[in-house]
Design a protein around this motif. Structure first.
Motif, PDB file in Angstrom:
ATOM      1  N   HIS A   1      -7.238   4.609   2.544  1.00  0.00           N
ATOM      2  CA  HIS A   1      -6.019   4.818   2.990  1.00  0.00           C
ATOM      3  C   HIS A   1      -6.302   3.223   4.158  1.00  0.00           C
ATOM      4  CE1 HIS A   1      -3.566   6.224   0.007  1.00  0.00           C
ATOM      5  NE2 HIS A   1      -4.007   7.317   0.249  1.00  0.00           N
TER       6      HIS A   1
ATOM      7  N   PHE B   1       0.951  -0.950  -0.227  1.00  0.00           N
ATOM      8  CA  PHE B   1      -0.042  -0.056  -0.515  1.00  0.00           C
ATOM      9  C   PHE B   1       0.679   1.492  -0.370  1.00  0.00           C
ATOM     10  CE2 PHE B   1       0.073  -1.400   4.269  1.00  0.00           C
ATOM     11  CZ  PHE B   1       0.383  -0.285   5.082  1.00  0.00           C
TER      12      PHE B   1
ATOM     13  N   GLU C   1      -0.950  -0.412  -4.312  1.00  0.00           N
ATOM     14  CA  GLU C   1      -2.888   0.177  -4.157  1.00  0.00           C
ATOM     15  C   GLU C   1      -2.754   0.385  -2.789  1.00  0.00           C
ATOM     16  OE1 GLU C   1      -5.412  -1.725  -6.829  1.00  0.00           O
ATOM     17  OE2 GLU C   1      -4.295  -2.246  -8.361  1.00  0.00           O
ATOM     18  N   LYS C   2      -4.422   0.489  -3.042  1.00  0.00           N
ATOM     19  CA  LYS C   2      -4.708   0.483  -1.218  1.00  0.00           C
ATOM     20  C   LYS C   2      -5.175  -0.653  -1.195  1.00  0.00           C
ATOM     21  CE  LYS C   2      -6.179   5.799  -1.683  1.00  0.00           C
ATOM     22  NZ  LYS C   2      -7.638   6.708  -2.386  1.00  0.00           N
ATOM     23  N   SER C   3      -5.227  -0.395   0.201  1.00  0.00           N
ATOM     24  CA  SER C   3      -5.222  -1.603   1.145  1.00  0.00           C
ATOM     25  C   SER C   3      -6.280  -2.718   0.800  1.00  0.00           C
ATOM     26  CB  SER C   3      -5.476  -1.855   2.749  1.00  0.00           C
ATOM     27  OG  SER C   3      -3.954  -1.193   2.927  1.00  0.00           O
TER      28      SER C   3
END
Length: 319
Positions: free
Chosen positions: A198, A98, A127-129
């Motif tokens: 996030h 992330f 990428e975001k979680s």
């Protein structure tokens, strides 16, 4: 019917856009569209509703995409098992990470990765979680660095390290010259936070709920670097994970980092992969390397003078 056609269908189900799905599959948009029409002809059923306003999958298309996703995951497991038979530490691994961790941990990992795994090629996806978890389930990536807790009975988590948060303030802030602060010290402070999606935002909100701090309502940042510059400009305060402050990245006449007394607020990082994967042994070996790298970064020399002053004060003998 081919595996490639199933891959196109799964990508379209995820992105709901022919162009983005084609880009993810590394083909042209006409190629992807043509192959899906070919699949529809073979099945005798409509998979996709095409219109000027976007792309929708039919109910049959959605159900088929879910079956296709499971098939592709199992195909990857077959490939993994074959790779283990040939050489468990060779081939490729697709690693997700992330954005509030990747830039600060990956460079140090890559310096040692090639030496430890000379025959293993690493593909990195940032990428975001939530997206990383989805891609793990879909088989798009093999393993991911994610923050705990991870409540998912289909995934295995190998704990790596715990990373403290530091309180970032402008140089003129009343807490700027403190060597340590408590959670009570930040009560009613208005924190600049990241935008939705996030995991660091959720962790910071947890700290807010425990300390009595609140979110600054007028601004949400897209990155840690934006937060850092906002604080340096005197526009607010925030929490920064320690790895994001290493190597002088936060050394500034306009910004101070103040550590918390123990137990400090922190985030816990793990390496995560599917329980059904055949490469568990390899991922545990990777986890050990990542753990060593993070330990060196977290307990090595620190760049910020505030942290040095704090450590010096702790080491100074009592009068």
């Amino acid at each position: 019917m081919t595996l490639r056609e199933l891959e196109y269908l799964v990508a379209l189900a995820r992105y709901r856009h022919f162009g983005r799905a084609a880009e993810a599959c590394c083909v042209s948009q006409p190629t992807l569209s043509t192959q899906l029409k070919k699949l529809e002809t073979e099945l005798g059923m409509q998979l996709v509703e095409r219109s000027s306003t976007g792309v929708l999958l039919t109910p049959f298309g959605l159900a088929t995409a879910e079956r296709a996703r499971r098939i592709l995951v199992e195909v990857q497991h077959i490939k993994d098992a074959a790779q283990i038979g040939r050489d468990p530490e060779s081939g490729t691994v697709r690693l997700g990470i992330f954005p509030t961790l990747g830039p600060y941990l990956l460079p140090s990992i890559m310096l040692r990765y090639a030496e430890r795994f000379p025959s293993l090629q690493l593909f990195l996806i940032e990428e975001k979680s939530p997206n990383l978890v989805t891609r793990l389930h879909d088989g798009d990536i093999d393993v991911a660095l994610l923050a705990l807790p991870m409540d998912d009975d289909q995934l295995t988590c190998e704990f790596l390290f715990e990373e403290p948060f530091l309180f970032a303030v402008p140089s003129g802030h009343p807490l700027a010259n403190r060597t340590r602060i408590t959670m009570e010290d930040i009560c009613e402070q208005e924190l600049l936070l990241l935008e939705d999606g996030h995991c660091l935002r959720d962790q910071a909100l947890d700290v807010c709920s425990l300390s009595g701090a609140v979110e600054q309502p007028a601004f949400r940042a897209a990155s840690l670097e934006t937060l850092r510059h906002m604080v340096g400009a005197g526009l607010g305060v925030t929490l920064l994970p320690q790895l994001a402050t290493a190597g002088g990245k936060s050394a500034s006449d306009m910004l101070r980092l103040v550590p918390f007394v123990d137990p400090a607020p922190s985030r816990r990082i793990a390496l995560v992969w599917r329980k059904s994967s055949a490469r568990t042994g390899l991922y545990r070996a990777m986890a050990e390397l990542f753990r060593q790298v993070a330990d060196d970064l977290l307990h090595g020399p620190v760049a910020d003078p505030a942290l040095r002053r704090s450590e010096a004060a702790q080491d100074r003998p009592a009068a």
